[in-house]
Design a protein around this motif. Sequence first.
Motif, PDB file in Angstrom:
ATOM      1  N   ARG A  14      75.537  70.336  78.855  1.00  0.00           N
ATOM      2  CA  ARG A  14      75.539  68.970  79.402  1.00  0.00           C
ATOM      3  C   ARG A  14      74.315  68.190  78.924  1.00  0.00           C
ATOM      4  N   HIS A  15      73.173  68.829  78.935  1.00  0.00           N
ATOM      5  CA  HIS A  15      71.952  68.151  78.502  1.00  0.00           C
ATOM      6  C   HIS A  15      72.034  67.746  77.029  1.00  0.00           C
ATOM      7  N   ARG A  16      72.612  68.609  76.204  1.00  0.00           N
ATOM      8  CA  ARG A  16      72.726  68.294  74.782  1.00  0.00           C
ATOM      9  C   ARG A  16      73.805  67.235  74.529  1.00  0.00           C
ATOM     10  N   ASP A  17      74.876  67.274  75.314  1.00  0.00           N
ATOM     11  CA  ASP A  17      75.881  66.204  75.225  1.00  0.00           C
ATOM     12  C   ASP A  17      75.232  64.847  75.497  1.00  0.00           C
ATOM     13  N   ARG A  18      74.459  64.786  76.569  1.00  0.00           N
ATOM     14  CA  ARG A  18      73.808  63.535  76.936  1.00  0.00           C
ATOM     15  C   ARG A  18      72.770  63.126  75.895  1.00  0.00           C
ATOM     16  N   VAL A  23      68.692  61.294  71.118  1.00  0.00           N
ATOM     17  CA  VAL A  23      67.786  62.168  70.371  1.00  0.00           C
ATOM     18  C   VAL A  23      67.047  61.429  69.257  1.00  0.00           C
ATOM     19  N   GLY A  24      67.592  60.303  68.813  1.00  0.00           N
ATOM     20  CA  GLY A  24      66.888  59.511  67.809  1.00  0.00           C
ATOM     21  C   GLY A  24      65.519  59.050  68.264  1.00  0.00           C
ATOM     22  N   GLN A  25      65.298  58.981  69.585  1.00  0.00           N
ATOM     23  CA  GLN A  25      64.003  58.559  70.113  1.00  0.00           C
ATOM     24  C   GLN A  25      62.898  59.564  69.795  1.00  0.00           C
ATOM     25  N   VAL A  26      63.273  60.818  69.566  1.00  0.00           N
ATOM     26  CA  VAL A  26      62.280  61.857  69.290  1.00  0.00           C
ATOM     27  C   VAL A  26      62.470  62.437  67.892  1.00  0.00           C
ATOM     28  N   ALA A  27      63.118  61.693  67.017  1.00  0.00           N
ATOM     29  CA  ALA A  27      63.409  62.188  65.669  1.00  0.00           C
ATOM     30  C   ALA A  27      62.136  62.542  64.911  1.00  0.00           C
ATOM     31  N   GLY A  56      70.425  71.998  64.934  1.00  0.00           N
ATOM     32  CA  GLY A  56      69.461  71.147  64.235  1.00  0.00           C
ATOM     33  C   GLY A  56      69.416  69.702  64.683  1.00  0.00           C
ATOM     34  N   ARG A  57      70.300  69.269  65.569  1.00  0.00           N
ATOM     35  CA  ARG A  57      70.286  67.937  66.184  1.00  0.00           C
ATOM     36  C   ARG A  57      70.307  66.797  65.167  1.00  0.00           C
ATOM     37  N   GLY A  58      70.980  67.023  64.044  1.00  0.00           N
ATOM     38  CA  GLY A  58      71.099  65.978  63.033  1.00  0.00           C
ATOM     39  C   GLY A  58      69.856  65.789  62.192  1.00  0.00           C
ATOM     40  N   ILE A  59      68.846  66.646  62.381  1.00  0.00           N
ATOM     41  CA  ILE A  59      67.584  66.537  61.646  1.00  0.00           C
ATOM     42  C   ILE A  59      67.518  67.539  60.495  1.00  0.00           C
ATOM     43  N   VAL A  60      67.916  68.783  60.771  1.00  0.00           N
ATOM     44  CA  VAL A  60      67.737  69.860  59.793  1.00  0.00           C
ATOM     45  C   VAL A  60      68.706  69.739  58.622  1.00  0.00           C
ATOM     46  N   GLU A 212      60.872  61.751  76.779  1.00  0.00           N
ATOM     47  CA  GLU A 212      61.161  62.373  75.484  1.00  0.00           C
ATOM     48  C   GLU A 212      61.813  63.746  75.654  1.00  0.00           C
ATOM     49  N   LEU A 213      61.374  64.527  76.641  1.00  0.00           N
ATOM     50  CA  LEU A 213      61.996  65.824  76.874  1.00  0.00           C
ATOM     51  C   LEU A 213      63.483  65.653  77.207  1.00  0.00           C
ATOM     52  N   ARG A 214      63.789  64.679  78.034  1.00  0.00           N
ATOM     53  CA  ARG A 214      65.190  64.403  78.382  1.00  0.00           C
ATOM     54  C   ARG A 214      65.951  63.905  77.161  1.00  0.00           C
ATOM     55  N   ALA A 215      65.333  63.030  76.365  1.00  0.00           N
ATOM     56  CA  ALA A 215      65.994  62.479  75.178  1.00  0.00           C
ATOM     57  C   ALA A 215      66.325  63.559  74.164  1.00  0.00           C
ATOM     58  N   ALA A 216      65.522  64.610  74.116  1.00  0.00           N
ATOM     59  CA  ALA A 216      65.746  65.701  73.172  1.00  0.00           C
ATOM     60  C   ALA A 216      66.709  66.756  73.696  1.00  0.00           C
ATOM     61  N   GLY A 217      67.157  66.614  74.950  1.00  0.00           N
ATOM     62  CA  GLY A 217      68.039  67.609  75.543  1.00  0.00           C
ATOM     63  C   GLY A 217      67.301  68.773  76.154  1.00  0.00           C
ATOM     64  N   GLU A 218      66.007  68.573  76.468  1.00  0.00           N
ATOM     65  CA  GLU A 218      65.172  69.663  76.964  1.00  0.00           C
ATOM     66  C   GLU A 218      64.935  69.586  78.474  1.00  0.00           C
ATOM     67  N   SER A 219      65.891  69.027  79.208  1.00  0.00           N
ATOM     68  CA  SER A 219      65.778  69.024  80.667  1.00  0.00           C
ATOM     69  C   SER A 219      65.905  70.453  81.198  1.00  0.00           C
TER      70      SER A 219
END
Length: 265
Positions: A14-18, A23-27, A56-60, A212-219
């Motif tokens: 759920r956190h990663r879906d959100r 996630v672009g905020q912490v790219a 990889g969240r679209g980064i790797v 930023e933790l929430r934006a990255a899916g790290e809740s």
Amino acid sequence: MDPLLVFDRAAVRRHRDRAARTVGQVADVLRDAAERLLDRLDDTTRQFSDALDVGGRGIVAPLLRQRGIGVVSSDLSAAMAARSGAPDGGICVVADEEFLPFAPASFDLVVCSLSLHWINDLPGALIQLRRALRPGGLLLASLPALGTLAELRGALTEAEDAVMGRVSPRVSPFPELRDCAHLLQRTGFALPVADVEEIRMLYANPLALLTELRAAGESNAIRERARTVPDRTLFPAALARLPVQDGRVAVTLRMAVMTGWAPEA
């Protein structure tokens, strides 16, 4: 409750879906971490053609393609996996890291950039990744090590004890660096190496850290986390306890970088 099930995997999804929307905020932070990990490729003369990018969240994936390496990206979240497929039509797969669907010897490189720390059976996941590698293939993985967000962990513990008279787990447990190389050896990798990259992050507004933790899916996805709404004074009290450096709040990411090779046949 099974003591081996530390994390709520449904919450992780759920956190990663959100976070796929934010996630672009912490790219920049994620790219810095990924580039530090991929720098290890410059230390070998081995050429790689087929890589698996795990979480990889679209980064790797774009960074690997820039190196001329074909990439398949996987993620527990369908929305997050799709970020690695766009905009150039890359291959993306929705897959649970604890039950990977890939055939043996499918890849000569596996990259896991800050994507393994919400897994209950990490040894089992590493064994599956080794099997997905061809003989002589390379695993590059990073995950937060003990000491990561120690400032936030301490501040939350002190504040919750003071405000609510009790303490609940709010920051994920992280492994010690010395355990990481042993973990690679235990799961069958050859020439296991683990070292640490320390990234110091400064925030003019301490609330930006939580954002930023929430934006990255790290809740928080710890199974034993508190399920009730915390007292509204808890997080302000915790953020006020964070250390300050040059007028800004300072927190640390201690990134364990792990390299291991699939044994030759």
